[in-house]
Design an enzyme around this catalytic site. Structure first.
Site, mmCIF file in Angstrom:
data_model
loop_
_atom_site.group_PDB
_atom_site.id
_atom_site.type_symbol
_atom_site.label_atom_id
_atom_site.label_comp_id
_atom_site.label_asym_id
_atom_site.label_seq_id
_atom_site.Cartn_x
_atom_site.Cartn_y
_atom_site.Cartn_z
ATOM 1 N N TYR A 1 23.927 42.036 -14.656
ATOM 2 C CA TYR A 1 24.142 42.271 -13.219
ATOM 3 C C TYR A 1 25.225 43.309 -12.950
ATOM 4 C CZ TYR A 1 22.479 37.422 -13.546
ATOM 5 O OH TYR A 1 21.822 36.273 -13.868
ATOM 6 N N TYR B 1 27.320 30.509 -15.255
ATOM 7 C CA TYR B 1 26.303 31.396 -15.823
ATOM 8 C C TYR B 1 26.849 32.121 -17.058
ATOM 9 C CZ TYR B 1 24.715 30.364 -11.114
ATOM 10 O OH TYR B 1 24.371 29.692 -9.968
ATOM 11 N N CYS C 1 23.760 44.774 -31.565
ATOM 12 C CA CYS C 1 23.188 46.113 -31.766
ATOM 13 C C CYS C 1 22.427 46.596 -30.542
ATOM 14 C CB CYS C 1 22.282 46.091 -32.984
ATOM 15 S SG CYS C 1 23.211 45.637 -34.433
ATOM 16 N N GLU C 2 23.135 46.837 -29.479
ATOM 17 C CA GLU C 2 22.580 47.341 -28.218
ATOM 18 C C GLU C 2 23.719 48.045 -27.506
ATOM 19 O OE1 GLU C 2 19.959 46.309 -25.750
ATOM 20 O OE2 GLU C 2 19.097 44.530 -26.676
ATOM 21 N N ARG D 1 26.467 38.252 -18.194
ATOM 22 C CA ARG D 1 26.583 38.699 -16.790
ATOM 23 C C ARG D 1 26.946 40.187 -16.641
ATOM 24 N NH1 ARG D 1 29.584 37.280 -13.276
ATOM 25 N NH2 ARG D 1 28.039 37.144 -11.623
ATOM 26 N N GLY E 1 25.976 29.447 -3.287
ATOM 27 C CA GLY E 1 26.306 30.832 -2.998
ATOM 28 C C GLY E 1 27.746 31.158 -2.669
ATOM 29 N N GLU F 1 24.790 23.358 -2.232
ATOM 30 C CA GLU F 1 24.487 23.270 -3.672
ATOM 31 C C GLU F 1 25.373 24.261 -4.439
ATOM 32 O OE1 GLU F 1 20.380 24.353 -3.498
ATOM 33 O OE2 GLU F 1 19.746 22.430 -2.674
ATOM 34 N N PRO F 2 26.679 24.049 -4.422
ATOM 35 C CA PRO F 2 27.549 25.029 -5.077
ATOM 36 C C PRO F 2 27.414 24.981 -6.595
ATOM 37 C CG PRO F 2 28.827 23.133 -4.355
ATOM 38 C CD PRO F 2 27.414 22.910 -3.874
ATOM 39 N N GLY F 3 27.380 26.150 -7.191
ATOM 40 C CA GLY F 3 27.398 26.239 -8.652
ATOM 41 C C GLY F 3 28.660 26.974 -9.042
HETATM 42 N N1 LLP Z 1 20.830 26.386 -5.188
HETATM 43 C C1 LLP Z 1 19.784 27.137 -5.547
HETATM 44 C C2 LLP Z 1 18.455 26.805 -5.074
HETATM 45 C C3 LLP Z 1 19.983 28.246 -6.405
HETATM 46 O O1 LLP Z 1 18.944 28.990 -6.753
HETATM 47 C C4 LLP Z 1 21.287 28.557 -6.862
HETATM 48 C C5 LLP Z 1 21.526 29.686 -7.753
HETATM 49 C C6 LLP Z 1 22.350 27.725 -6.455
HETATM 50 C C7 LLP Z 1 22.081 26.652 -5.618
HETATM 51 C C8 LLP Z 1 23.773 27.967 -6.901
HETATM 52 O O2 LLP Z 1 24.251 29.186 -6.480
HETATM 53 P P1 LLP Z 1 25.811 29.553 -6.693
HETATM 54 O O3 LLP Z 1 26.627 28.594 -5.848
HETATM 55 O O4 LLP Z 1 26.121 29.390 -8.134
HETATM 56 O O5 LLP Z 1 25.921 30.946 -6.234
HETATM 57 N N2 LLP Z 1 22.993 34.076 -12.833
HETATM 58 C C9 LLP Z 1 23.506 34.710 -11.630
HETATM 59 C C10 LLP Z 1 23.439 33.770 -10.446
HETATM 60 C C11 LLP Z 1 22.059 33.263 -10.165
HETATM 61 C C12 LLP Z 1 22.041 32.245 -9.084
HETATM 62 C C13 LLP Z 1 20.718 31.597 -9.002
HETATM 63 N N3 LLP Z 1 20.642 30.535 -8.052
HETATM 64 C C14 LLP Z 1 24.932 35.178 -11.871
HETATM 65 O O6 LLP Z 1 25.426 35.006 -12.981
HETATM 66 O O7 LLP Z 1 25.559 35.751 -10.986
#
Ligand code: LLP
Length: 423
Positions: A327, A381, A352-353, A323, A247, A284-286
């Site tokens: 969103y 993402y 086509c949208e 995205r 997050g 759990e950074p993404g």
């Molecule tokens: N851990 C869990 C259990 C999660 O569900 C997620 C993301 C993460 C870690 C990583 O979160 P982050 O650090 O990336 O914020 N597609 C959307 C974001 C969906 C996130 C879903 N869960 C977007 O493009 O903003």
């Protein structure tokens, strides 16, 4: 992160014009391809991981594979001992193992794990399942018992913490589909106590995405520690870790600076005081790692004039980066060459949208047909959510290594590949 020098775009100090020239040449000669592409800088990946390691000493990071799951990118992450993989499907488990993450550095989340996925993770001997329902806990117990295994499980809890983010990406509220409720927690405790094929490893919570404040994490840590105390009393054993999910936010509107928009120092200062001294702590950074790694490079195909604005049709579309459409997300759109003057643009793709719109009514320096634009912070993402909608192929990805060497880390999909499983 982004800058202009003599009206030419620099990304992390490198000339995007030169890079685009070299990449288009490479893709043309190696793959007869001349369309949009994803461009990565490997050095940014190392910067991001090292920054997290330095800002949060002693913490472990389970990279959220869903944000960006390219094998080369994953294999670079796997080089770091303090980085594991957070996967949400059998496919991501497969990718993480292939990329070189050892099974004990993999955790498996997700609300709907299938029996096949549970079997595969049991066989691989992952660190832990992040369990999201009582029904799943029973499934894991049954499948482990059938194979005479003890399944390592962690409970994903729902701390009911409010975070200020887009409604589609909050997850820690009670009404959400994720995690176990308080009533589920009591039931899970009973099951754990009486089921020899389950071993409790940790507790987890993920409160949402795009978070810019440390307090919700501290609140979540306090909540998880309380639950850990209850479990310790009930089961006679402490949990090994608390995972606070992902997050960490990225300010997509800020193109200058190093794209670090989260108060790590404040988090570090407060969080240790609310958890047991020896507790292992995970994030759990993404997005924080993967968003700044990549830009989506696309060319202006056509310009049309409308009242009060110009519509710029570019050659990337919502099937590549969804995205903004899904969103209402903002991504910076940076002309590779800054021309004189400015105008108001709708930047749209060819799908086509009407919703295939990257930006509405955005003021940019003047664009001409055939100009390249870089869509910034596209690594998270982005390609991970691409599709073949409108029978558009998946774009190639090109990575730039630290030594200035370009390599194609995903070839452009061909029409033949697009239909190869169809009968
Ligand atoms: N851990 C869990 C259990 C999660 O569900 C997620 C993301 C993460 C870690 C990583 O979160 P982050 O650090 O990336 O914020 N597609 C959307 C974001 C969906 C996130 C879903 N869960 C977007 O493009 O903003």
């Amino acid at each position: 992160m982004f800058d202009y020098e003599k009206n030419k775009l620099l990304w992390n100090g490198l000339s995007v014009e030169t890079l685009t020239h070299d990449v288009t040449h490479l893709l043309k000669s190696a793959h007869s391809y001349s369309g949009p592409f994803w461009l990565y800088q490997e050095s940014i990946l190392h910067d991001r991981v090292r920054l997290l390691e330095a800002e949060l000493p002693g913490f472990h990071f389970y990279y959220s594979v869903k944000s960006q799951s390219n094998l080369t990118i994953l294999s670079k992450m796997a080089e770091y001992a303090r980085v594991g993989a957070d996967v949400v499907s059998g496919g991501e488990l497969f990718r993480a193992l292939k990329a070189g993450f050892s099974a004990e550095r993999i955790v498996f989340a997700g609300v709907g794990k299938s029996e096949e996925e549970i079997q595969a993770a049991l066989q691989a001997k992952i660190r832990s399942f992040h369990v999201e329902s009582i029904s799943e806990l029973r499934d894991i117990a049954r499948l482990a018992a059938l194979q005479n295994l003890v399944a390592p499980v962690s409970l994903r809890l729902n701390p009911d913490v409010e975070v200020d983010t887009h409604k589609h990406i909050t997850t820690g509220k009670e009404e959400n589909k994720f995690g176990l409720s308080d009533a589920d927690f009591s039931e899970a405790t009973k099951i754990l106590k009486s089921t020899p094929s389950l071993a409790l490893v940790g507790l987890q919570a993920h409160i949402g995405s795009q978070i810019f404040a440390h307090e919700p994490y501290v609140e979540t840590a306090r909540y998880l520690q309380k639950k850990a105390d209850i479990l310790r009393a009930a089961l006679g054993k402490p949990v090994e870790y608390l995972s606070l999910g992902g997050g960490f936010g990225i300010d997509y509107k800020r193109t200058e600076g190093n794209a670090v928009d989260f108060p790590f120092a404040a988090l570090l200062k407060e969080i240790r005081s609310v958890v047991d001294k020896n507790m292992e702590l995970h994030f759990e950074p993404g997005r924080f790692i993967s968003a700044p790694l990549c830009v989506l490079m696309s060319r202006v195909r056509h310009l049309k004039t409308r009242t009060g604005k110009i519509i710029a049709i570019i050659d990337a579309a919502m099937n590549d980066l969804i995205r903004p459409m899904l969103y209402e997300a903002y991504h910076p759109i940076l002309p590779v060459e800054k021309r004189m003057g400015s105008a108001v643009y709708d930047i749209v793709g060819p799908v086509c949208e009407s919703t295939d719109t990257f930006a509405s009514q955005r003021t940019l320096t003047e664009l001409a047909e055939d100009d390249w634009v870089a869509i910034g912070y596209a690594g998270a993402y982005g390609s991970a959510m691409s599709s073949n909608f409108n029978a558009r192929v998946l774009l190639p990805a090109v990575v730039l290594t630290q030594e200035g060497k370009l390599s194609v880390i995903r070839k452009p999909q061909t029409f033949e590949q697009m239909i190869e499983n169809e009968i």
